[in-house]
Write a protein that holds these residues in place. Structure first.
Motif, PDB file in Angstrom:
ATOM      1  N   THR A 196      67.187  16.740  63.560  1.00  0.00           N
ATOM      2  CA  THR A 196      67.828  17.800  64.648  1.00  0.00           C
ATOM      3  C   THR A 196      67.892  18.926  63.509  1.00  0.00           C
ATOM      4  O   THR A 196      68.185  18.555  62.406  1.00  0.00           O
ATOM      5  N   LEU A 197      68.327  20.099  63.923  1.00  0.00           N
ATOM      6  CA  LEU A 197      68.637  21.177  63.153  1.00  0.00           C
ATOM      7  C   LEU A 197      69.873  20.717  62.353  1.00  0.00           C
ATOM      8  O   LEU A 197      69.858  21.104  61.205  1.00  0.00           O
ATOM      9  N   ARG A 198      70.775  20.167  63.151  1.00  0.00           N
ATOM     10  CA  ARG A 198      72.158  19.698  62.312  1.00  0.00           C
ATOM     11  C   ARG A 198      71.934  18.732  61.200  1.00  0.00           C
ATOM     12  O   ARG A 198      72.300  18.727  60.062  1.00  0.00           O
ATOM     13  N   GLU A 199      70.957  17.597  61.651  1.00  0.00           N
ATOM     14  CA  GLU A 199      70.712  16.908  60.534  1.00  0.00           C
ATOM     15  C   GLU A 199      69.961  17.081  59.425  1.00  0.00           C
ATOM     16  O   GLU A 199      70.223  17.007  58.283  1.00  0.00           O
ATOM     17  N   LEU A 200      69.228  18.350  59.665  1.00  0.00           N
ATOM     18  CA  LEU A 200      68.318  18.867  58.434  1.00  0.00           C
ATOM     19  C   LEU A 200      69.270  19.795  57.760  1.00  0.00           C
ATOM     20  O   LEU A 200      69.341  19.754  56.773  1.00  0.00           O
ATOM     21  N   ARG A 201      70.182  20.482  58.340  1.00  0.00           N
ATOM     22  CA  ARG A 201      71.291  21.251  57.624  1.00  0.00           C
ATOM     23  C   ARG A 201      72.153  20.250  56.808  1.00  0.00           C
ATOM     24  O   ARG A 201      72.228  20.511  55.528  1.00  0.00           O
ATOM     25  N   ASP A 202      72.443  19.126  57.404  1.00  0.00           N
ATOM     26  CA  ASP A 202      73.300  18.182  56.714  1.00  0.00           C
ATOM     27  C   ASP A 202      72.577  17.708  55.510  1.00  0.00           C
ATOM     28  O   ASP A 202      73.076  17.335  54.269  1.00  0.00           O
ATOM     29  N   GLY A 203      71.186  17.335  55.441  1.00  0.00           N
ATOM     30  CA  GLY A 203      70.422  16.765  54.409  1.00  0.00           C
ATOM     31  C   GLY A 203      70.206  17.595  53.356  1.00  0.00           C
ATOM     32  O   GLY A 203      69.478  17.283  52.407  1.00  0.00           O
ATOM     33  N   LEU A 263      60.166  30.348  62.071  1.00  0.00           N
ATOM     34  CA  LEU A 263      61.094  29.620  62.005  1.00  0.00           C
ATOM     35  C   LEU A 263      62.162  29.719  62.913  1.00  0.00           C
ATOM     36  O   LEU A 263      62.860  28.871  63.384  1.00  0.00           O
ATOM     37  N   GLY A 264      62.488  31.086  63.129  1.00  0.00           N
ATOM     38  CA  GLY A 264      63.364  31.389  64.184  1.00  0.00           C
ATOM     39  C   GLY A 264      63.246  30.869  65.661  1.00  0.00           C
ATOM     40  O   GLY A 264      64.097  30.349  66.364  1.00  0.00           O
ATOM     41  N   GLN A 265      61.945  30.821  65.897  1.00  0.00           N
ATOM     42  CA  GLN A 265      61.526  30.517  67.539  1.00  0.00           C
ATOM     43  C   GLN A 265      61.580  28.845  67.487  1.00  0.00           C
ATOM     44  O   GLN A 265      62.151  28.339  68.292  1.00  0.00           O
ATOM     45  N   VAL A 266      61.183  28.211  66.188  1.00  0.00           N
ATOM     46  CA  VAL A 266      61.248  26.996  66.157  1.00  0.00           C
ATOM     47  C   VAL A 266      62.888  26.486  66.270  1.00  0.00           C
ATOM     48  O   VAL A 266      63.199  25.494  67.227  1.00  0.00           O
ATOM     49  N   GLU A 267      63.557  27.101  65.579  1.00  0.00           N
ATOM     50  CA  GLU A 267      65.085  26.892  65.932  1.00  0.00           C
ATOM     51  C   GLU A 267      65.477  26.782  67.224  1.00  0.00           C
ATOM     52  O   GLU A 267      66.551  26.086  67.732  1.00  0.00           O
ATOM     53  N   LEU A 268      64.936  27.754  68.044  1.00  0.00           N
ATOM     54  CA  LEU A 268      65.397  27.821  69.564  1.00  0.00           C
ATOM     55  C   LEU A 268      64.672  26.852  70.407  1.00  0.00           C
ATOM     56  O   LEU A 268      65.536  26.616  71.311  1.00  0.00           O
ATOM     57  N   VAL A 269      63.755  26.511  70.136  1.00  0.00           N
ATOM     58  CA  VAL A 269      62.960  25.555  71.157  1.00  0.00           C
ATOM     59  C   VAL A 269      62.901  24.125  71.003  1.00  0.00           C
ATOM     60  O   VAL A 269      62.478  23.150  71.847  1.00  0.00           O
ATOM     61  N   CYS A 270      63.238  23.674  69.738  1.00  0.00           N
ATOM     62  CA  CYS A 270      62.862  22.245  69.392  1.00  0.00           C
ATOM     63  C   CYS A 270      63.981  21.584  69.427  1.00  0.00           C
ATOM     64  O   CYS A 270      65.002  21.682  68.881  1.00  0.00           O
ATOM     65  N   ASP A 271      63.730  20.153  69.807  1.00  0.00           N
ATOM     66  CA  ASP A 271      64.598  19.063  69.968  1.00  0.00           C
ATOM     67  C   ASP A 271      64.949  18.589  68.611  1.00  0.00           C
ATOM     68  O   ASP A 271      65.875  18.426  67.974  1.00  0.00           O
TER      69      ASP A 271
END
Lengths: 293, 251
Positions: free
Chosen positions: B216-223, B193-201
């Motif tokens: 996006t990571l931000r959208e997932l975090r919010d949801g 998961l750490g790598q996904v976080e680093l490279v994915c749009d």
């Protein structure tokens, strides 16, 4: 052709396999069988007969063993995922496998044939080219048929052990084909079949030559000019020799002549082609439908 | 969004084995040039989805377009533009790394130098070494080299970090970044998961065959009702744990 690199790869795999060259050695060692009966039957063309003897016994088992894992083996190890990831249709993958393996085993058979030819040439002198070339071509068609059967089994089965068992079953059925056919014939017609004095029945003789092995022998016996039968050439000659009784099904002995038109040796080409087309068609149908892994 | 803009477009995709729905009514879009992380717990249906996209498997229902084409009927056109690193694959133990890559190059009709590709993935010293002697990490690097043949427009990587040591993980991440920079779309599944976080749009999370979250990571975090500085792992656990009781285990 886009599939030719895969076909080359398959061919290379077969050619670099120890099994292929063990098969070649077995065909040469078993095939070289100088006998008086053989010499009396075909003279210097005994060399061509060596090919028939060696191929008849070892090629079916050898070619099937070299083909039956071609697809199921890749499915088991997971390498099929790479093949299916290539820009090829599933039909092209299948076609490349059949072509490559046929060329690889065919190359080994050509080597075995030429080794036997050289041995025969040194021992008996020059043989006729027509039966030699005809037998070589028939052998290569026989190779393609066996590869098609092996790959078909590899495609339709889901476990290696099932594929191996099916191969074993095929070999057993072809080995005891004449017994199977005569038993069924007797059960259906009520006529007992004595192979020393076989009934002049067209359907019986037709059924006997419906296996690839039988068709191959009929065809090569025709090239050698010994008689119309699924037996090896020297047995056919012995059967037709006056005053000799042998348990062999030979058309001329049973019918006192060439027999019905559909028993003409040319028909064996059709038998071999059907054995090529049906397994390929079945393999394609199975492999192109549904999940491939 | 038109087919021209999308690398992958999946609509109502379902794959069923008997009574078990492994992938269920999946809708998914990956844009051209996008790096998309496809996450999910074991048995969520990630590899099955990838198998469907590559025509290894056939769907029970639904439609797919890969680079604007149907992989089922136009597999040649799709695969010549896609680089594939499958999961749970096997190599040919009697062939060298060069021979593996060369088969892909020749079939794609490309002009890539197998040695250069192998050097790029760190196998420059093992070009002519038999793949049967490779470690798990070397096998993964070789499979990646095969996926990179022909500068594909789309890379589909199923668990690309599997079996790799930290150097290998970094290498894959760098290659993904380089390929994305070149303009390729990248669709990959991973547990790292750490790598996904680093490279994915963008990231999609699959659970029990269904896409339960995407963005996006931000959208997932919010949801996901997690703290503001939550990691990808926190989000993943929250999203998939919350739905454990909604369905049984699936492939």
């Amino acid at each position: 052709m886009r599939w030719s690199p895969l076909a080359r790869s398959e061919c290379r795999k077969v050619v670099t396999s120890k099994g292929t060259w063990i098969l070649t050695v077995f065909i040469v060692l078993w095939g070289f069988r100088p006998t008086y009966a053989g010499w009396d039957a075909v003279g210097r063309n005994l060399t061509v007969g060596y090919v028939q003897i060696g191929v008849s016994l070892f090629l079916p088992v050898g070619a099937l063993l070299l083909s039956y894992q071609s697809l199921i083996g890749e499915r088991t190890t997971g390498s099929l995922k790479f093949l299916l990831g290539l820009p090829l249709t599933r039909t092209q993958v299948l076609w490349a496998k059949v072509t490559g393996r046929t060329l690889g085993i065919g190359a080994a058979i050509v080597v075995a044939t030429f080794v036997l030819a050289v041995i025969g040439l040194l021992n008996h002198g020059m043989f006729d080219m027509l039966p030699f070339v005809g037998t070589l071509l028939a052998t290569l068609v026989f190779v393609s048929v066996l590869v098609a059967i092996g790959i078909c089994i590899s495609t339709v089965t889901h476990r290696t052990v099932t594929a191996a068992t099916t191969i074993f079953g095929y070999v057993l059925v072809t080995l005891f084909w004449s017994q199977i056919v005569t038993t069924i014939y007797t059960a259906v017609t009520g006529v007992p079949v004595d192979p020393y004095d076989a009934p002049a029945s067209g359907p019986l003789f037709l059924a006997l030559r419906l296996t690839p092995d039988g068709a191959y022998n009929v065809l090569t016996n025709w090239f050698l000019g010994v008689g119309n039968s699924t037996e090896l050439f020297h047995i056919v000659y012995t059967k037709l020799a006056p005053g000799v009784s042998v348990n062999a099904f030979v058309v001329e002995a049973a019918f006192g002549g060439p027999g019905p038109w559909y028993l003409h040796p040319v028909g064996s080409i059709l038998v071999l082609l059907v054995w090529l087309a049906v397994p390929l068609g079945l393999a394609r149908r199975v492999f192109t439908r549904g999940d491939a892994i | 969004m038109t087919d021209v803009d999308t690398a992958i477009n999946v609509d109502g995709l379902t794959k069923q084995y008997g009574d078990v729905r492994v992938v269920e009514s999946l809708n998914l879009t990956v844009k051209q040039g996008e790096t998309y992380g496809f996450l999910g717990p074991n048995g969520a249906g990630k590899s099955t989805t990838i198998g469907l996209l590559l025509d290894y498997l056939r769907p029970t229902s639904g439609t797919m377009r890969v680079l604007g084409r149907d992989p089922r009927t136009e597999v040649v056109e799709v695969h010549e533009r896609v680089g594939i690193l499958p999961d749970r694959y096997g190599l040919y133990t009697d062939r060298s790394a060069r021979q593996h890559v060369a088969l892909v190059v020749e079939t794609k009709g490309g002009s890539d130098d197998p040695k250069a590709l192998l050097e790029r993935v760190g196998l420059g010293d093992a070009v002519d070494q038999n793949a049967g002697t490779f470690s798990a990490g070397m096998e993964q690097r070789l499979a990646l080299a095969m996926a990179l043949v022909g500068e594909p427009e789309l890379l589909i990587l199923d668990e690309p970090f599997s079996g790799l040591d930290p150097h290998g993980v970094r290498l894959v991440r760098e290659i993904v970044a380089e390929e994305a920079e070149r303009g390729a779309a990248i669709f990959f599944s991973s547990h790292v998961l750490g790598q996904v976080e680093l490279v994915c749009d963008r990231i999609g999370i699959l659970h029990n065959g269904r896409l339960v979250a995407e963005g996006t990571l931000r959208e997932l975090r919010d949801g996901a009702e997690v703290v503001a500085d939550a990691t990808m792992e926190d989000i993943f656990v929250e999203l998939t744990d919350a739905r454990v009781d909604e369905g049984g285990d699936k492939r």
